[in-house]
Design a protein around this motif. Structure first.
Motif, PDB file in Angstrom:
ATOM      1  N   LEU A  24      39.299  36.596  41.312  1.00 46.44           N
ATOM      2  CA  LEU A  24      39.727  36.880  42.682  1.00 46.44           C
ATOM      3  C   LEU A  24      41.234  37.074  42.754  1.00 46.44           C
ATOM      4  O   LEU A  24      41.956  36.394  43.480  1.00 46.44           O
ATOM      5  CB  LEU A  24      39.251  35.774  43.632  1.00 46.44           C
ATOM      6  N   SER A  83      41.606  41.047  44.848  1.00 47.52           N
ATOM      7  CA  SER A  83      40.288  40.391  44.804  1.00 47.52           C
ATOM      8  C   SER A  83      39.453  40.807  43.601  1.00 47.52           C
ATOM      9  O   SER A  83      38.241  40.607  43.595  1.00 47.52           O
ATOM     10  CB  SER A  83      39.497  40.651  46.098  1.00 47.52           C
ATOM     11  N   THR A 103      37.764  40.509  39.975  1.00 44.37           N
ATOM     12  CA  THR A 103      37.333  39.443  39.086  1.00 44.37           C
ATOM     13  C   THR A 103      36.896  40.062  37.765  1.00 44.37           C
ATOM     14  O   THR A 103      36.037  40.948  37.743  1.00 44.37           O
ATOM     15  CB  THR A 103      36.183  38.625  39.695  1.00 44.37           C
ATOM     16  N   ALA A 159      34.845  31.595  42.880  1.00 43.79           N
ATOM     17  CA  ALA A 159      34.010  32.406  41.985  1.00 43.79           C
ATOM     18  C   ALA A 159      33.488  31.510  40.871  1.00 43.79           C
ATOM     19  O   ALA A 159      33.798  31.702  39.690  1.00 43.79           O
ATOM     20  CB  ALA A 159      34.815  33.574  41.422  1.00 43.79           C
ATOM     21  N   THR A 190      38.007  44.288  48.046  1.00 41.72           N
ATOM     22  CA  THR A 190      37.769  42.897  48.393  1.00 41.72           C
ATOM     23  C   THR A 190      36.555  42.404  47.630  1.00 41.72           C
ATOM     24  O   THR A 190      36.023  43.097  46.762  1.00 41.72           O
ATOM     25  CB  THR A 190      37.617  42.723  49.915  1.00 41.72           C
ATOM     26  N   ASP A 191      36.133  41.197  47.943  1.00 43.73           N
ATOM     27  CA  ASP A 191      35.000  40.579  47.276  1.00 43.73           C
ATOM     28  C   ASP A 191      34.315  39.689  48.305  1.00 43.73           C
ATOM     29  O   ASP A 191      34.985  39.092  49.152  1.00 43.73           O
ATOM     30  CB  ASP A 191      35.483  39.739  46.086  1.00 43.73           C
ATOM     31  N   SER A 197      36.030  36.240  48.639  1.00 42.59           N
ATOM     32  CA  SER A 197      37.484  36.148  48.645  1.00 42.59           C
ATOM     33  C   SER A 197      38.030  35.763  50.013  1.00 42.59           C
ATOM     34  O   SER A 197      37.434  36.066  51.052  1.00 42.59           O
ATOM     35  CB  SER A 197      38.086  37.491  48.220  1.00 42.59           C
ATOM     36  N   CYS A 247      41.812  40.409  51.626  1.00 45.85           N
ATOM     37  CA  CYS A 247      41.357  41.774  51.315  1.00 45.85           C
ATOM     38  C   CYS A 247      42.565  42.691  51.283  1.00 45.85           C
ATOM     39  O   CYS A 247      43.632  42.389  51.832  1.00 45.85           O
ATOM     40  CB  CYS A 247      40.299  42.251  52.298  1.00 45.85           C
TER      41      CYS A 247
END
Length: 450
Positions: A232, A237, A239, A269, A369-370, A373, A376
Motif C-alpha cells: 500500500l 496504493s 502492493t 494488507a 487506489t486499493d 487503502s 487514493c
C-alpha cells in the motif's frame, strides 16, 4: 531597504498563521511584490522560494503562487494537525476511528500503576527492554514470518526508525535509491542527513528491480540502500505481488543493497508476506503504531538482520531516536492487551468502507487506489494542473496534497493529487469527495479567482 528575504518570508508566514491570508489565496506576482516592498525581483523570488521550502505556499508556472491548503500547525489531541479555517483535512494521512479514545482509556490507565510508573522512569538501554522486544516481535509475526526478539530494535516513531536506518547505512554524500514517487518525509530526512536520493521507476507492481540494478551500476560508488514501500505504497496504493518481492529480493542479494522496508500501512494488507521474508539478510523491516493506533501514541519497531543490528542500534542512540521509557511501557500495554491488534482490525474494516465511498463518488475519474487503502491518487484531467486544483479545492474548504510533494527527483511532477481518507467523519468525507468530483470534471477557468 535593508530587509532579509527570511524576514520577509516570516511576515507572510505570520499573515498565513493569523488568517490574513487563507488557503487558496493567491500571492501577488514576483514583480508586483518586489515593487510594493522596494526590493529586487530576485529577492522576491527568494522570498517565495523560502515560503515553498517551509511548506506554506505552492506555485505553478503561468498561474501563480497560492497559500497551501494545510500549512504546518501545532498538534492537537493524539497528534492530529489542525486544518486552518475549518478545512476538511484530506491532506493528513492519519486514520483515527471515531470513539477510539474510549477504547484506549482503560488500557492506558494501567500506566498510572506504581510498578509501571517506576519502570517508565529508568534509563533505557539502546536496544530497549526485553519485554518490549518480545511484544513487538510477537505483534509483527504473521504466517511465514516470525522475527526474533533479539533482532528487534525500538524507535520513538516510524519516522525516527527510518532516519536511524538511513543514517546507519549511508554516510553524508552517499546515494540511496527510492521509488520515483515516494513518501515525502524520506526526502526531508535524506536532506538533513546529507544523503542523495536516486529515483527508481515504478510500474503497476511497484519498484522495478531491473531499474534498481541499473541505477546501482550507473551510480558512482553504487547505492548504499533502497527505501521502499512494498505494501500500500504512499501515495499510489501499489502492493507488490509475491513474484515482484522475490525478484526484488534476488536483486538485493546479487547487488548487496540493503532495503529499508517501510511497512506502516502493511497492517491493511495482511495477506502479503513482508519483503523481509524473501531476503532476511538484506532487509530492515520497519513498522509503527502511528497508523495502527494513533500518531501521538507510537513506537517504531525495526526487525534488523543480525549483521546490521549493532550499527542501527548505535544510530538510534546517537541520533536520539530511541523511545522514552514511558512511551515504551504504553506500547507494551497496547501490544500485550490485544488492543493494538483490535484497533488494527477495526481500521481495516473502516478503510474498506471509505474506499467504497471513493469508488462511488469518484467513479469515472482516473484513480490509483486499493480497496484496503487509506488514501487514493487522483490523476487530474486536462487542463487542470495539480497546484491549481489544490488551491481550488482549498477555496471550497478541502485540503489535498499535490503530486509534486511526492516526486523524488527533479523534472515534471505528477499531475495528480493524493486524497487521504482516514481523518474526517464518513458523512464529511462523502460530501468532500463529491466536491472534488465536481472540480475535477470542471476546469480551472470554471473556478478561477475573481
Amino acid at each position: 531597504m535593508d530587509v532579509s528575504y527570511h524576514s520577509l518570508a516570516d511576515e507572510i508566514g505570520r499573515d498565513i498563521a493569523e488568517g490574513r491570508l487563507g488557503p487558496g489565496d493567491r500571492l501577488p506576482p514576483h514583480r508586483d511584490y518586489a515593487y510594493r516592498r522596494g526590493i529586487a525581483v530576485s529577492t522576491a523570488g527568494r522570498v517565495y522560494k523560502e515560503l515553498v521550502r517551509r511548506g506554506l505556499v505552492v506555485g505553478e508556472v503561468g498561474r501563480g503562487t497560492f497559500v497551501r491548503a494545510v500549512s504546518p500547525a501545532p498538534a492537537t489531541q493524539l497528534g492530529v494537525p489542525d486544518a486552518p479555517s475549518g478545512l476538511v483535512n484530506l491532506e493528513a494521512s492519519i486514520p483515527i476511528l471515531e470513539g477510539q479514545d474510549a477504547l484506549l482509556a482503560p488500557v492506558l490507565a494501567d500506566l498510572l500503576r506504581p510498578d509501571v510508573l517506576a519502570a517508565s522512569q529508568i534509563l533505557l538501554p539502546r536496544t530497549g527492554t526485553q519485554a518490549a522486544r518480545e511484544a513487538a516481535a510477537a505483534f509483527l509475526a504473521r504466517d511465514g514470518w516470525t522475527p526474533s526478539p533479539d533482532d528487534m530494535l525500538l524507535a520513538a516513531s516510524g519516522r525516527r526508525a527510518v532516519a536511524a536506518a538511513l543514517a546507519a547505512l549511508a554516510a553524508p554524500g552517499d546515494k540511496v535509491a527510492v521509488e520515483a514517487v515516494t513518501y515525502p518525509m524520506v526526502k526531508g530526512l535524506a536532506a538533513r542527513l546529507g544523503i542523495v536520493l536516486v529515483p527508481v521507476p515504478l510500474d503497476p507492481n511497484g519498484l522495478r528491480p531491473d531499474a534498481l540494478a541499473q541505477v546501482h551500476r550507473e551510480t558512482a560508488g553504487g547505492v548504499k540502500a533502497v527505501y521502499v514501500q512494498p505494501s500500500l505504497h504512499n501515495p499510489l496504493s501499489l502492493t507488490m505481488p509475491p513474484s515482484r518481492r522475490r525478484e526484488l529480493a534476488e536483486t538485493l542479494e546479487r547487488t548487496g543493497i540493503v532495503a529499508i522496508e517501510d511497512s506502516v500501512y502493511g497492517f491493511l494488507a495482511q495477506d502479503q508476506a513482508p519483503l523481509a521474508v524473501f531476503a532476511p539478510d538484506h532487509v530492515i523491516h520497519i513498522d509503527s503504531l502511528s497508523k495502527r493506533v494513533a500518531p501521538g501514541l507510537t513506537v517504531g519497531m525495526l526487525a534488523v538482520p543480525p549483521r546490521l543490528r549493532q550499527a542501527v542500534a548505535a544510530s538510534l542512540h546517537t541520533g536520539a531516536w530511541t523511545p522514552n521509557a514511558f512511551a515504551l511501557e504504553a506500547a507494551v500495554l497496547l501490544l500485550r492487551s490485544g488492543l493494538a491488534a483490535d484497533i488494527s482490525e477495526r481500521k481495516r474494516q473502516d478503510a474498506r468502507r471509505r474506499q467504497e465511498l471513493v469508488r462511488d463518488r469518484l467513479a469515472g475519474l482516473t484513480l490509483r487506489t486499493d480497496p484496503t487503502s487509506y488514501h487514493c491518487w487522483l490523476e487530474l484531467p486536462a487542463p487542470w494542473r495539480a497546484e491549481t486544483f489544490v488551491a481550488a479545492a482549498a477555496r471550497r474548504g478541502i485540503a489535498v496534497t499535490p503530486g509534486a510533494s511526492f516526486a523524488a527527483g527533479p523534472g515534471h511532477a505528477p499531475n495528480a493529487v493524493r486524497i487521504a481518507l482516514g481523518l474526517p467523519p464518513m458523512a464529511v468525507l462523502d460530501e468532500a469527495l463529491g466536491t472534488l468530483r465536481m472540480l475535477a470534471l470542471g476546469g480551472p477557468d470554471d473556478f478561477a479567482v475573481e
